[in-house]
Motif scaffolding. Structure first.
Motif, PDB file in Angstrom:
ATOM      1  N   LEU A 186      33.682  41.293  12.657  1.00  0.00           N
ATOM      2  CA  LEU A 186      32.573  40.680  13.396  1.00  0.00           C
ATOM      3  C   LEU A 186      31.624  41.724  14.003  1.00  0.00           C
ATOM      4  O   LEU A 186      30.417  41.537  14.019  1.00  0.00           O
ATOM      5  N   ARG A 187      32.180  42.848  14.494  1.00  0.00           N
ATOM      6  CA  ARG A 187      31.329  43.831  15.183  1.00  0.00           C
ATOM      7  C   ARG A 187      30.302  44.454  14.231  1.00  0.00           C
ATOM      8  O   ARG A 187      29.310  45.023  14.673  1.00  0.00           O
ATOM      9  N   PHE A 189      28.577  42.733  11.941  1.00  0.00           N
ATOM     10  CA  PHE A 189      27.650  41.707  11.452  1.00  0.00           C
ATOM     11  C   PHE A 189      26.200  41.978  11.857  1.00  0.00           C
ATOM     12  O   PHE A 189      25.281  41.602  11.151  1.00  0.00           O
ATOM     13  N   ASP A 301      36.830  31.357   8.831  1.00  0.00           N
ATOM     14  CA  ASP A 301      36.796  31.926  10.173  1.00  0.00           C
ATOM     15  C   ASP A 301      35.551  31.400  10.902  1.00  0.00           C
ATOM     16  O   ASP A 301      34.431  31.830  10.623  1.00  0.00           O
ATOM     17  N   GLU A 303      34.654  31.861  13.875  1.00  0.00           N
ATOM     18  CA  GLU A 303      34.054  32.788  14.830  1.00  0.00           C
ATOM     19  C   GLU A 303      33.017  33.683  14.145  1.00  0.00           C
ATOM     20  O   GLU A 303      31.916  33.878  14.645  1.00  0.00           O
ATOM     21  N   ARG A 304      33.386  34.202  12.978  1.00  0.00           N
ATOM     22  CA  ARG A 304      32.441  35.061  12.265  1.00  0.00           C
ATOM     23  C   ARG A 304      31.358  34.250  11.552  1.00  0.00           C
ATOM     24  O   ARG A 304      30.300  34.752  11.243  1.00  0.00           O
ATOM     25  N   THR A 344      22.657  38.075  12.369  1.00  0.00           N
ATOM     26  CA  THR A 344      23.323  37.239  13.373  1.00  0.00           C
ATOM     27  C   THR A 344      22.343  36.331  14.126  1.00  0.00           C
ATOM     28  O   THR A 344      22.769  35.414  14.832  1.00  0.00           O
TER      29      THR A 344
END
Ligand code: MG
Length: 394
Positions: A186-187, A189, A301, A303-304, A344
Protein backbone atom coordinates in the motif's frame (compact mmCIF):
# COMPACT_ATOMS: atom_id res chain seq x y z
CA UNK A 1 -29.55 -15.53 -41.21
CA UNK A 2 -29.22 -13.09 -38.30
CA UNK A 3 -28.95 -9.41 -39.23
CA UNK A 4 -26.60 -7.68 -36.80
CA UNK A 5 -26.29 -4.03 -35.79
CA UNK A 6 -23.07 -2.98 -34.04
CA UNK A 7 -22.93 0.14 -31.85
CA UNK A 8 -19.23 0.94 -31.60
CA UNK A 9 -18.13 -0.91 -34.74
CA UNK A 10 -14.59 0.52 -34.91
CA UNK A 11 -13.71 -0.21 -31.27
CA UNK A 12 -12.09 -3.42 -30.09
CA UNK A 13 -15.36 -5.29 -29.36
CA UNK A 14 -16.86 -3.99 -32.62
CA UNK A 15 -13.91 -5.30 -34.63
CA UNK A 16 -14.00 -8.65 -32.84
CA UNK A 17 -17.71 -8.89 -33.63
CA UNK A 18 -16.97 -8.24 -37.30
CA UNK A 19 -14.29 -10.92 -37.28
CA UNK A 20 -16.92 -13.39 -35.99
CA UNK A 21 -19.39 -12.32 -38.69
CA UNK A 22 -16.62 -12.74 -41.29
CA UNK A 23 -16.10 -16.33 -40.09
CA UNK A 24 -19.78 -17.30 -40.21
CA UNK A 25 -21.19 -15.67 -43.35
CA UNK A 26 -23.91 -18.33 -43.53
CA UNK A 27 -25.22 -17.33 -40.09
CA UNK A 28 -24.66 -13.60 -39.63
CA UNK A 29 -24.85 -10.50 -41.77
CA UNK A 30 -24.14 -6.82 -40.97
CA UNK A 31 -27.31 -4.73 -41.06
CA UNK A 32 -26.05 -1.42 -39.73
CA UNK A 33 -23.03 0.07 -37.98
CA UNK A 34 -22.34 2.97 -35.63
CA UNK A 35 -18.77 4.23 -35.43
CA UNK A 36 -17.47 7.34 -33.65
CA UNK A 37 -14.78 9.69 -34.94
CA UNK A 38 -12.61 7.19 -36.78
CA UNK A 39 -13.98 7.80 -40.28
CA UNK A 40 -11.07 6.01 -41.98
CA UNK A 41 -12.12 2.79 -40.26
CA UNK A 42 -15.80 3.62 -40.86
CA UNK A 43 -15.08 4.07 -44.58
CA UNK A 44 -13.32 0.71 -44.82
CA UNK A 45 -16.19 -0.97 -42.96
CA UNK A 46 -18.68 0.55 -45.40
CA UNK A 47 -16.67 -0.80 -48.33
CA UNK A 48 -16.37 -4.29 -46.85
CA UNK A 49 -19.79 -4.72 -45.19
CA UNK A 50 -22.16 -2.49 -47.16
CA UNK A 51 -24.40 -1.74 -44.14
CA UNK A 52 -27.81 -0.19 -44.82
CA UNK A 53 -27.00 2.58 -42.35
CA UNK A 54 -23.66 3.88 -41.01
CA UNK A 55 -23.61 6.40 -38.17
CA UNK A 56 -20.67 8.57 -37.14
CA UNK A 57 -20.19 11.12 -34.35
CA UNK A 58 -20.95 14.47 -36.01
CA UNK A 59 -22.66 16.02 -39.01
CA UNK A 60 -19.31 17.14 -40.47
CA UNK A 61 -17.84 13.66 -40.24
CA UNK A 62 -21.02 12.24 -41.80
CA UNK A 63 -20.87 14.54 -44.82
CA UNK A 64 -17.16 13.92 -45.39
CA UNK A 65 -17.73 10.14 -45.14
CA UNK A 66 -20.69 10.36 -47.53
CA UNK A 67 -18.67 12.22 -50.16
CA UNK A 68 -15.75 9.82 -49.78
CA UNK A 69 -18.09 6.88 -50.35
CA UNK A 70 -19.61 8.58 -53.36
CA UNK A 71 -16.14 9.24 -54.85
CA UNK A 72 -15.26 5.58 -54.35
CA UNK A 73 -18.46 4.50 -56.08
CA UNK A 74 -19.92 2.91 -52.94
CA UNK A 75 -23.67 3.51 -53.06
CA UNK A 76 -26.78 2.52 -51.11
CA UNK A 77 -25.47 3.36 -47.63
CA UNK A 78 -27.35 5.92 -45.60
CA UNK A 79 -24.84 7.94 -43.55
CA UNK A 80 -26.27 9.46 -40.36
CA UNK A 81 -24.77 11.02 -37.23
CA UNK A 82 -25.00 11.72 -33.51
CA UNK A 83 -27.33 10.13 -30.97
CA UNK A 84 -30.19 10.12 -33.46
CA UNK A 85 -27.98 8.27 -35.91
CA UNK A 86 -26.97 5.67 -33.33
CA UNK A 87 -30.61 5.18 -32.38
CA UNK A 88 -31.46 4.63 -36.05
CA UNK A 89 -28.71 2.00 -36.34
CA UNK A 90 -30.03 0.25 -33.20
CA UNK A 91 -33.68 0.16 -34.24
CA UNK A 92 -33.57 -0.58 -37.98
CA UNK A 93 -36.54 -2.77 -38.88
CA UNK A 94 -34.49 -5.61 -40.43
CA UNK A 95 -32.13 -5.94 -37.45
CA UNK A 96 -32.37 -9.16 -35.41
CA UNK A 97 -29.63 -8.50 -32.85
CA UNK A 98 -27.83 -5.41 -31.53
CA UNK A 99 -24.28 -5.49 -30.16
CA UNK A 100 -23.94 -2.58 -27.74
CA UNK A 101 -20.23 -1.79 -27.52
CA UNK A 102 -19.96 2.00 -27.35
CA UNK A 103 -17.75 2.88 -24.39
CA UNK A 104 -19.26 5.12 -21.71
CA UNK A 105 -22.79 6.51 -21.43
CA UNK A 106 -22.73 7.65 -25.09
CA UNK A 107 -24.38 4.40 -26.17
CA UNK A 108 -27.07 4.49 -23.52
CA UNK A 109 -29.93 6.01 -25.50
CA UNK A 110 -29.38 3.71 -28.47
CA UNK A 111 -29.20 0.63 -26.25
CA UNK A 112 -32.45 1.62 -24.56
CA UNK A 113 -34.05 2.32 -27.94
CA UNK A 114 -33.00 -1.16 -29.14
CA UNK A 115 -34.67 -2.80 -26.13
CA UNK A 116 -37.81 -0.67 -26.64
CA UNK A 117 -37.88 -1.79 -30.26
CA UNK A 118 -37.82 -5.41 -29.07
CA UNK A 119 -34.30 -6.20 -30.33
CA UNK A 120 -32.21 -8.73 -28.39
CA UNK A 121 -29.06 -6.98 -27.17
CA UNK A 122 -25.54 -8.27 -26.63
CA UNK A 123 -24.14 -5.99 -23.95
CA UNK A 124 -20.45 -5.18 -24.03
CA UNK A 125 -21.05 -1.70 -22.67
CA UNK A 126 -21.02 -2.21 -18.91
CA UNK A 127 -21.51 1.50 -18.19
CA UNK A 128 -25.01 1.27 -19.67
CA UNK A 129 -25.92 -1.45 -17.19
CA UNK A 130 -24.26 0.39 -14.31
CA UNK A 131 -25.83 3.79 -15.01
CA UNK A 132 -29.25 2.68 -16.25
CA UNK A 133 -29.46 -0.99 -15.30
CA UNK A 134 -32.69 -0.56 -13.37
CA UNK A 135 -34.39 1.13 -16.35
CA UNK A 136 -32.89 -1.16 -19.02
CA UNK A 137 -33.75 -4.42 -17.27
CA UNK A 138 -37.29 -3.25 -16.49
CA UNK A 139 -37.80 -2.40 -20.17
CA UNK A 140 -36.27 -5.71 -21.25
CA UNK A 141 -38.60 -7.64 -18.92
CA UNK A 142 -41.63 -5.69 -20.12
CA UNK A 143 -40.73 -6.37 -23.77
CA UNK A 144 -39.48 -9.90 -23.09
CA UNK A 145 -36.19 -9.02 -24.78
CA UNK A 146 -33.05 -11.01 -23.88
CA UNK A 147 -30.02 -9.03 -22.64
CA UNK A 148 -26.98 -11.21 -23.29
CA UNK A 149 -23.76 -10.23 -21.52
CA UNK A 150 -20.60 -10.00 -23.62
CA UNK A 151 -18.47 -8.90 -20.65
CA UNK A 152 -16.43 -12.10 -20.14
CA UNK A 153 -17.34 -12.59 -16.46
CA UNK A 154 -21.06 -12.11 -16.94
CA UNK A 155 -20.99 -14.21 -20.04
CA UNK A 156 -19.39 -16.99 -17.98
CA UNK A 157 -22.09 -16.61 -15.32
CA UNK A 158 -24.81 -16.65 -17.97
CA UNK A 159 -23.38 -19.95 -19.22
CA UNK A 160 -23.09 -21.47 -15.73
CA UNK A 161 -26.63 -20.35 -14.83
CA UNK A 162 -28.03 -22.58 -17.53
CA UNK A 163 -27.27 -25.53 -15.22
CA UNK A 164 -29.89 -24.60 -12.61
CA UNK A 165 -32.83 -22.42 -11.62
CA UNK A 166 -32.37 -18.89 -10.35
CA UNK A 167 -33.86 -19.80 -6.95
CA UNK A 168 -31.17 -22.50 -6.64
CA UNK A 169 -28.32 -19.97 -6.79
CA UNK A 170 -26.57 -19.11 -3.54
CA UNK A 171 -24.10 -16.57 -4.92
CA UNK A 172 -22.06 -15.56 -7.94
CA UNK A 173 -18.26 -15.39 -7.97
CA UNK A 174 -16.73 -12.80 -10.26
CA UNK A 175 -13.08 -13.49 -10.98
CA UNK A 176 -10.63 -10.58 -11.08
CA UNK A 177 -7.08 -10.79 -12.42
CA UNK A 178 -6.03 -8.44 -9.63
CA UNK A 179 -4.35 -6.11 -12.11
CA UNK A 180 -0.69 -5.09 -12.15
CA UNK A 181 -0.63 -4.02 -8.45
CA UNK A 182 -1.98 -7.21 -6.95
CA UNK A 183 1.15 -7.64 -4.84
CA UNK A 184 2.25 -4.01 -4.49
CA UNK A 185 2.44 -2.80 -0.86
CA UNK A 186 0.00 0.00 0.00
CA UNK A 187 2.78 2.49 0.85
CA UNK A 188 3.99 2.39 -2.78
CA UNK A 189 0.59 3.18 -4.32
CA UNK A 190 1.21 6.94 -4.27
CA UNK A 191 4.15 6.53 -6.67
CA UNK A 192 2.39 4.44 -9.32
CA UNK A 193 3.07 5.83 -12.80
CA UNK A 194 0.74 5.91 -15.80
CA UNK A 195 2.98 3.48 -17.71
CA UNK A 196 2.89 0.98 -14.82
CA UNK A 197 -0.89 1.23 -14.52
CA UNK A 198 -1.36 0.69 -18.25
CA UNK A 199 0.45 -2.67 -18.17
CA UNK A 200 -2.29 -5.24 -17.64
CA UNK A 201 -0.98 -8.74 -16.92
CA UNK A 202 -3.52 -10.81 -18.91
CA UNK A 203 -5.87 -8.77 -21.13
CA UNK A 204 -5.13 -6.17 -23.82
CA UNK A 205 -7.86 -3.53 -23.60
CA UNK A 206 -8.66 0.17 -23.92
CA UNK A 207 -6.95 2.74 -21.68
CA UNK A 208 -9.78 3.48 -19.25
CA UNK A 209 -10.69 -0.15 -18.63
CA UNK A 210 -7.00 -0.98 -18.12
CA UNK A 211 -6.72 1.67 -15.38
CA UNK A 212 -10.07 0.48 -13.98
CA UNK A 213 -8.57 -3.00 -13.77
CA UNK A 214 -5.59 -1.65 -11.85
CA UNK A 215 -7.85 0.10 -9.27
CA UNK A 216 -10.34 -2.85 -9.32
CA UNK A 217 -13.07 -0.28 -10.09
CA UNK A 218 -13.73 -2.36 -13.21
CA UNK A 219 -14.65 -5.26 -10.94
CA UNK A 220 -16.76 -2.85 -8.93
CA UNK A 221 -18.70 -1.87 -12.06
CA UNK A 222 -19.07 -5.58 -12.82
CA UNK A 223 -20.59 -6.21 -9.36
CA UNK A 224 -23.29 -3.65 -10.18
CA UNK A 225 -23.66 -5.02 -13.70
CA UNK A 226 -24.19 -8.53 -12.23
CA UNK A 227 -26.79 -7.29 -9.71
CA UNK A 228 -28.82 -5.73 -12.53
CA UNK A 229 -28.37 -8.42 -15.18
CA UNK A 230 -29.11 -11.35 -12.91
CA UNK A 231 -31.48 -9.57 -10.51
CA UNK A 232 -29.51 -10.42 -7.35
CA UNK A 233 -28.61 -8.28 -4.31
CA UNK A 234 -25.01 -6.98 -3.91
CA UNK A 235 -24.29 -9.38 -1.04
CA UNK A 236 -24.92 -12.32 -3.41
CA UNK A 237 -22.07 -11.17 -5.67
CA UNK A 238 -18.55 -12.01 -4.48
CA UNK A 239 -15.17 -11.23 -5.99
CA UNK A 240 -12.25 -13.64 -6.06
CA UNK A 241 -8.79 -12.67 -7.30
CA UNK A 242 -7.66 -15.22 -9.88
CA UNK A 243 -4.43 -14.03 -11.51
CA UNK A 244 -4.47 -16.54 -14.41
CA UNK A 245 -7.79 -15.15 -15.80
CA UNK A 246 -8.63 -18.67 -16.98
CA UNK A 247 -11.79 -19.25 -14.96
CA UNK A 248 -13.97 -16.41 -16.22
CA UNK A 249 -16.42 -16.59 -13.30
CA UNK A 250 -18.40 -19.09 -11.21
CA UNK A 251 -21.91 -19.79 -9.96
CA UNK A 252 -22.43 -21.35 -6.54
CA UNK A 253 -25.67 -23.30 -6.07
CA UNK A 254 -27.53 -23.90 -2.79
CA UNK A 255 -26.49 -27.56 -2.65
CA UNK A 256 -22.83 -26.51 -2.52
CA UNK A 257 -21.95 -27.17 -6.16
CA UNK A 258 -19.85 -24.48 -7.83
CA UNK A 259 -19.78 -24.30 -11.63
CA UNK A 260 -16.97 -22.51 -13.45
CA UNK A 261 -16.54 -21.49 -17.07
CA UNK A 262 -13.08 -21.92 -18.58
CA UNK A 263 -11.91 -20.83 -22.03
CA UNK A 264 -9.27 -18.83 -23.88
CA UNK A 265 -8.91 -15.17 -22.88
CA UNK A 266 -10.40 -13.99 -26.17
CA UNK A 267 -13.47 -11.76 -26.42
CA UNK A 268 -14.52 -13.47 -29.64
CA UNK A 269 -15.87 -16.38 -27.59
CA UNK A 270 -18.41 -14.41 -25.48
CA UNK A 271 -19.35 -12.51 -28.65
CA UNK A 272 -19.97 -15.73 -30.57
CA UNK A 273 -21.96 -17.10 -27.61
CA UNK A 274 -24.19 -14.01 -27.49
CA UNK A 275 -24.69 -13.85 -31.27
CA UNK A 276 -25.63 -17.51 -31.59
CA UNK A 277 -27.54 -17.96 -28.28
CA UNK A 278 -29.39 -20.22 -27.45
CA UNK A 279 -27.40 -22.38 -29.88
CA UNK A 280 -23.73 -23.28 -29.54
CA UNK A 281 -21.66 -23.03 -32.68
CA UNK A 282 -18.45 -24.86 -33.53
CA UNK A 283 -15.36 -22.64 -33.37
CA UNK A 284 -11.57 -22.88 -33.37
CA UNK A 285 -11.32 -20.94 -30.07
CA UNK A 286 -10.09 -24.04 -28.28
CA UNK A 287 -8.42 -24.21 -24.91
CA UNK A 288 -5.65 -26.67 -24.09
CA UNK A 289 -6.59 -28.15 -20.73
CA UNK A 290 -3.00 -29.32 -20.26
CA UNK A 291 -1.89 -25.70 -20.20
CA UNK A 292 -4.03 -25.01 -17.12
CA UNK A 293 -1.20 -25.68 -14.71
CA UNK A 294 -1.90 -23.90 -11.48
CA UNK A 295 -5.09 -21.99 -10.69
CA UNK A 296 -5.00 -19.57 -7.77
CA UNK A 297 -7.88 -17.89 -5.99
CA UNK A 298 -7.51 -15.37 -3.18
CA UNK A 299 -9.77 -12.81 -1.48
CA UNK A 300 -9.48 -9.22 -2.71
CA UNK A 301 -7.80 -6.61 -0.49
CA UNK A 302 -10.36 -3.90 0.25
CA UNK A 303 -7.75 -1.69 1.91
CA UNK A 304 -5.45 -1.39 -1.09
CA UNK A 305 -8.39 -1.32 -3.50
CA UNK A 306 -11.03 0.99 -1.94
CA UNK A 307 -12.88 1.17 -5.27
CA UNK A 308 -14.37 -2.25 -4.50
CA UNK A 309 -15.96 -1.00 -1.28
CA UNK A 310 -17.22 2.14 -3.05
CA UNK A 311 -18.86 -0.04 -5.70
CA UNK A 312 -20.62 -2.26 -3.15
CA UNK A 313 -21.94 0.86 -1.40
CA UNK A 314 -23.15 2.33 -4.68
CA UNK A 315 -24.77 -0.98 -5.66
CA UNK A 316 -26.61 -1.06 -2.33
CA UNK A 317 -27.91 2.50 -2.73
CA UNK A 318 -28.72 2.19 -6.44
CA UNK A 319 -30.29 5.05 -8.42
CA UNK A 320 -27.96 8.05 -8.70
CA UNK A 321 -25.07 6.35 -6.89
CA UNK A 322 -23.88 3.87 -9.55
CA UNK A 323 -24.23 6.69 -12.11
CA UNK A 324 -21.98 8.92 -10.00
CA UNK A 325 -19.52 6.08 -9.37
CA UNK A 326 -19.06 5.50 -13.09
CA UNK A 327 -18.97 9.18 -14.08
CA UNK A 328 -16.57 10.22 -11.32
CA UNK A 329 -14.25 7.34 -12.17
CA UNK A 330 -14.12 8.25 -15.84
CA UNK A 331 -13.17 11.85 -15.00
CA UNK A 332 -10.63 10.79 -12.37
CA UNK A 333 -9.01 8.20 -14.67
CA UNK A 334 -8.62 10.83 -17.36
CA UNK A 335 -6.97 13.22 -14.88
CA UNK A 336 -4.62 10.41 -13.82
CA UNK A 337 -3.77 9.53 -17.44
CA UNK A 338 -3.04 13.23 -18.08
CA UNK A 339 -0.56 13.16 -15.22
CA UNK A 340 -2.62 15.61 -13.16
CA UNK A 341 -3.52 13.50 -10.15
CA UNK A 342 -1.83 10.53 -8.45
CA UNK A 343 -3.23 7.00 -8.71
CA UNK A 344 -4.55 7.09 -5.15
CA UNK A 345 -6.59 10.23 -5.92
CA UNK A 346 -8.82 8.16 -8.23
CA UNK A 347 -10.76 6.44 -5.38
CA UNK A 348 -10.62 9.64 -3.30
CA UNK A 349 -12.23 11.66 -6.08
CA UNK A 350 -14.95 9.03 -6.48
CA UNK A 351 -15.60 8.88 -2.73
CA UNK A 352 -16.02 12.67 -2.41
CA UNK A 353 -18.42 12.74 -5.34
CA UNK A 354 -20.45 9.82 -3.93
CA UNK A 355 -20.74 11.53 -0.55
CA UNK A 356 -22.36 14.54 -2.24
CA UNK A 357 -24.63 12.44 -4.49
CA UNK A 358 -28.38 12.64 -3.74
CA UNK A 359 -30.35 9.46 -3.05
CA UNK A 360 -32.61 9.79 -6.07
CA UNK A 361 -33.78 7.17 -8.53
CA UNK A 362 -34.02 8.40 -12.13
CA UNK A 363 -37.02 7.15 -14.09
CA UNK A 364 -35.86 8.06 -17.59
CA UNK A 365 -32.67 7.93 -19.66
CA UNK A 366 -32.70 11.75 -19.82
CA UNK A 367 -32.61 11.87 -16.01
CA UNK A 368 -29.77 9.35 -15.98
CA UNK A 369 -27.80 11.53 -18.38
CA UNK A 370 -28.47 14.66 -16.30
CA UNK A 371 -27.20 12.93 -13.13
CA UNK A 372 -24.20 11.72 -15.11
CA UNK A 373 -23.35 15.30 -16.15
CA UNK A 374 -23.70 16.58 -12.58
CA UNK A 375 -21.40 13.88 -11.25
CA UNK A 376 -18.83 14.62 -13.97
CA UNK A 377 -18.83 18.29 -13.01
CA UNK A 378 -18.42 17.45 -9.33
CA UNK A 379 -15.61 15.01 -10.17
CA UNK A 380 -13.80 17.60 -12.32
CA UNK A 381 -13.87 20.02 -9.36
CA UNK A 382 -12.59 17.34 -6.99
CA UNK A 383 -9.85 16.26 -9.39
CA UNK A 384 -8.75 19.90 -9.74
CA UNK A 385 -8.43 20.11 -5.97
CA UNK A 386 -6.28 16.97 -5.90
CA UNK A 387 -4.21 18.30 -8.82
CA UNK A 388 -3.49 21.54 -6.97
CA UNK A 389 -2.64 19.57 -3.87
CA UNK A 390 -0.30 17.32 -5.86
CA UNK A 391 1.49 20.27 -7.50
CA UNK A 392 2.07 22.09 -4.19
CA UNK A 393 3.34 18.86 -2.64
CA UNK A 394 5.91 18.44 -5.42
MG1 MG B 1 -14.96 -8.05 -17.59
Amino acid sequence: MKQIAILGSTGSIGQSTLSIIRKYPERFRVASLAAGRNTDAAFEQCVEWRPQVMSVATEELASSLASRLKAAGVTGIEVVHGTEGTVKVATLRCTDFVVSAIVGVAGLEATYAAVQAGKPVGLANKEAMVAAGEILTAAARAKNVPLLPIDSEHNAIHQCMRAGEKREIRRLWLTASGGPFRNLPLREFDNITVAQALKHPTWVMGRRITIDSATLLNKGLEIIEACRLFDLPPNAIKVTVHPQSTVHSLVEYIDGSILAQISVTDMRLPILYALSYPERVESDLTFDIASLGQLNFEPPDFERFPCLRLAYEAAEKGGAHPIALNAADEVAVEAFLDGKIPFTAIPRTIESVLQATPETHPATIAEVLALDREARQAAANEARRFAQHASTAR
